[in-house]
Design a protein around this motif. Sequence first.
Motif, PDB file in Angstrom:
ATOM      1  N   LYS A   1       0.661  -1.003   0.326  1.00 40.95           N
ATOM      2  CA  LYS A   1       0.323   0.235   0.122  1.00 40.95           C
ATOM      3  C   LYS A   1       0.830   1.082   0.265  1.00 40.95           C
ATOM      4  N   LEU A   2       0.319   2.626  -0.609  1.00 38.52           N
ATOM      5  CA  LEU A   2       0.988   4.054  -0.660  1.00 38.52           C
ATOM      6  C   LEU A   2      -0.086   4.159   0.362  1.00 38.52           C
ATOM      7  N   HIS A   3       0.959   5.347   1.254  1.00 35.64           N
ATOM      8  CA  HIS A   3      -0.200   6.165   2.256  1.00 35.64           C
ATOM      9  C   HIS A   3       0.569   7.408   1.438  1.00 35.64           C
ATOM     10  N   GLN A   4      -0.088   8.167   0.765  1.00 32.82           N
ATOM     11  CA  GLN A   4       0.677   9.496  -0.043  1.00 32.82           C
ATOM     12  C   GLN A   4       0.972  10.253   1.245  1.00 32.82           C
ATOM     13  N   ASN A   5       0.082  10.395   2.432  1.00 33.76           N
ATOM     14  CA  ASN A   5      -0.595  12.041   3.511  1.00 33.76           C
ATOM     15  C   ASN A   5       1.178  11.269   4.432  1.00 33.76           C
ATOM     16  N   SER A   6       1.699  10.662   4.488  1.00 31.83           N
ATOM     17  CA  SER A   6       2.582  10.535   5.242  1.00 31.83           C
ATOM     18  C   SER A   6       4.134   9.585   4.595  1.00 31.83           C
ATOM     19  N   ARG A   7       3.450   9.613   3.506  1.00 31.12           N
ATOM     20  CA  ARG A   7       5.169   8.909   2.649  1.00 31.12           C
ATOM     21  C   ARG A   7       4.990   8.085   2.615  1.00 31.12           C
TER      22      ARG A   7
END
Length: 125
Positions: A16-22
């Motif tokens: 998974k990519l978590h964009q807000n937390s990078r």
Amino acid sequence: MRLTLQEIDTTPTEIKLHQNSRILEISFDDGHTFSLPYEYLRVYTPSAEAVGHGPGQEILQIGKENVTINELKPVGNYAITPVFSDGHKTGIYTWPLLYKLGLEYKELWAAYLDKLEAAGQPRHQ
């Protein structure tokens, strides 16, 4: 930075990519789950442009604090290639590499910060 890898007997079950937390979160079928910051993945790219073609040719990656991952491209059934926001898209991150980056995160991140300091390169956030 060049790393030595061991064979592993596990494969990812979810990425998974978590964009807000990078953060790239990767779970393996042996029960391990790792949260790997995008910056960490970028500075440990296995790409020849960063590690060279032999020992001693490594190029310290600097200024990657705000890098993001725009896309993940599968490489067969053994790896992924992240497309980073700084244009870097040639690193092939195999399952053994991602597993090592997860297991040894604290030590490898500290080693990178030490190399930055030794090179007189500040890390801006």
